[in-house]
Design a protein around this motif. Structure first.
Motif, PDB file in Angstrom:
ATOM      1  N   LYS A 146       0.835  -1.187   0.000  1.00  0.00           N
ATOM      2  CA  LYS A 146       0.000   0.000   0.000  1.00  0.00           C
ATOM      3  C   LYS A 146       0.876   1.246   0.000  1.00  0.00           C
ATOM      4  CE  LYS A 146      -4.428  -1.203   2.154  1.00  0.00           C
ATOM      5  NZ  LYS A 146      -5.313  -0.925   3.308  1.00  0.00           N
ATOM      6  N   GLU A 149      -3.760   4.972   1.761  1.00  0.00           N
ATOM      7  CA  GLU A 149      -4.922   4.233   2.236  1.00  0.00           C
ATOM      8  C   GLU A 149      -5.784   3.708   1.088  1.00  0.00           C
ATOM      9  OE1 GLU A 149      -5.831   3.250   5.297  1.00  0.00           O
ATOM     10  OE2 GLU A 149      -3.842   3.949   5.894  1.00  0.00           O
ATOM     11  N   LYS A 150      -5.668   4.338  -0.085  1.00  0.00           N
ATOM     12  CA  LYS A 150      -6.535   3.961  -1.198  1.00  0.00           C
ATOM     13  C   LYS A 150      -5.787   3.466  -2.426  1.00  0.00           C
ATOM     14  CE  LYS A 150     -10.009   7.394   0.166  1.00  0.00           C
ATOM     15  NZ  LYS A 150     -10.818   8.577  -0.273  1.00  0.00           N
ATOM     16  N   TYR A 152      -6.480   1.061  -7.172  1.00  0.00           N
ATOM     17  CA  TYR A 152      -7.044   2.168  -6.392  1.00  0.00           C
ATOM     18  C   TYR A 152      -8.453   1.781  -5.973  1.00  0.00           C
ATOM     19  CZ  TYR A 152      -9.007   6.734  -5.246  1.00  0.00           C
ATOM     20  OH  TYR A 152      -9.621   7.782  -4.605  1.00  0.00           O
ATOM     21  N   ARG A 153      -8.757   1.971  -4.697  1.00  0.00           N
ATOM     22  CA  ARG A 153     -10.082   1.617  -4.184  1.00  0.00           C
ATOM     23  C   ARG A 153     -10.551   2.656  -3.181  1.00  0.00           C
ATOM     24  NH1 ARG A 153     -11.006  -4.052  -1.130  1.00  0.00           N
ATOM     25  NH2 ARG A 153     -10.132  -2.895   0.643  1.00  0.00           N
ATOM     26  N   THR A 154     -11.798   3.080  -3.321  1.00  0.00           N
ATOM     27  CA  THR A 154     -12.368   4.048  -2.397  1.00  0.00           C
ATOM     28  C   THR A 154     -13.825   3.703  -2.128  1.00  0.00           C
ATOM     29  OG1 THR A 154     -12.703   6.420  -1.966  1.00  0.00           O
ATOM     30  CG2 THR A 154     -13.104   5.645  -4.214  1.00  0.00           C
ATOM     31  N   GLN A 200     -18.484   0.769  -3.646  1.00  0.00           N
ATOM     32  CA  GLN A 200     -17.030   0.794  -3.720  1.00  0.00           C
ATOM     33  C   GLN A 200     -16.608   1.038  -5.160  1.00  0.00           C
ATOM     34  OE1 GLN A 200     -14.258  -2.823  -3.224  1.00  0.00           O
ATOM     35  NE2 GLN A 200     -14.538  -2.064  -1.134  1.00  0.00           N
ATOM     36  N   SER A 218     -13.436   0.995  -7.767  1.00  0.00           N
ATOM     37  CA  SER A 218     -12.088   0.428  -7.901  1.00  0.00           C
ATOM     38  C   SER A 218     -11.560   0.654  -9.310  1.00  0.00           C
ATOM     39  CB  SER A 218     -12.105  -1.076  -7.609  1.00  0.00           C
ATOM     40  OG  SER A 218     -12.570  -1.337  -6.307  1.00  0.00           O
TER      41      SER A 218
END
Length: 224
Positions: free
Chosen positions: A150, A153-154, A193-195, A205, A207
């Motif tokens: 990582k 965080e995203k 990338y994920r949020t 979500q 991605s």
């Protein structure tokens, strides 16, 4: 979860050969892409979604689709085992076996490994006039080592190093050329990338994934 934007760039090692391009116009061209077994889906979930595995939720099969997804796995470790009879309605003895494993480390890091084995079944070899010269069971395999981390965080990045072995002829002489097993190395470079967000008062979500895979050298089955 809602998953959007799936991107995958695939390259495959080419068979090493010398060709006069001027002689190819208007003729049947020989396919010079080697080891296409590397792009066969090893898991049912991504295969059922049209091979859309680059930006889906991370799991043990992420080593194949997008190594960087492993940085977002929830469990400490995991593994996957699959067996696929390939084109079984046409040929009864072609199959793909796949096993993968990952474990999380400290500092949002994950390492993993996988083995892919593709058997092409029993093949009868003949010479130019059709005389049988022997039988052989061609097979190919690849071994992957993966590292993902990582970067925020995203967002995460990952890299995979791959050894490829392809033995299609068993050393038989083809058109007066001695053959050998092909060996090569390749690498994957990926990001994920994920949020979390809310759509119509429901949790969702978003991605994004990118994987440039099988960046490697050519592979040759002859000495020339």
């Amino acid at each position: 979860p809602l998953v959007l934007s799936v991107i995958s760039l695939i390259t495959l090692p080419g068979i090493s050969s010398a060709q006069d391009q001027s002689n190819l116009l208007g003729q049947l061209n020989t396919i010079t892409t080697a080891v296409p077994f590397l792009i066969i889906s090893p898991d049912a979930r991504a295969g059922g979604m049209g091979d859309a595995g680059v930006a889906s939720d991370p799991d043990a099969n992420s080593i194949h689709w997008n190594p960087s997804k492993l940085a977002f796995v929830d469990k400490k470790l995991g593994f996957s085992v699959s067996y696929t009879p390939w084109l079984r309605q046409l040929v009864p003895d072609i199959n793909l076996a796949y096993v993968s494993f990952y474990t999380k480390l400290k500092g949002d890091q994950t390492i993993g490994a996988s083995l892919r084995y593709f058997s092409l079944g029993n093949i009868t070899f003949t010479d130019n006039v059709g005389t049988e010269i022997g039988q052989y069971n061609p097979a190919e395999y690849s071994i992957d080592m993966v590292y993902a981390r990582k970067l925020s965080e995203k967002f995460s990045g990952g890299i995979s190093l791959r050894y490829i072995h392809s033995n299609l002829t068993g050393g038989f002489t083809v058109e007066n050329n001695a053959t050998k097993a092909g060996n090569s190395v390749a690498a994957d470079v990926s990001m994920y990338y994920r949020t979390d967000l809310e759509i119509s008062k429901k949790d969702a979500q978003l991605s994004f994934g990118l994987n440039i895979s099988n960046i490697g050298a050519k592979i040759s089955y002859t000495e020339t």
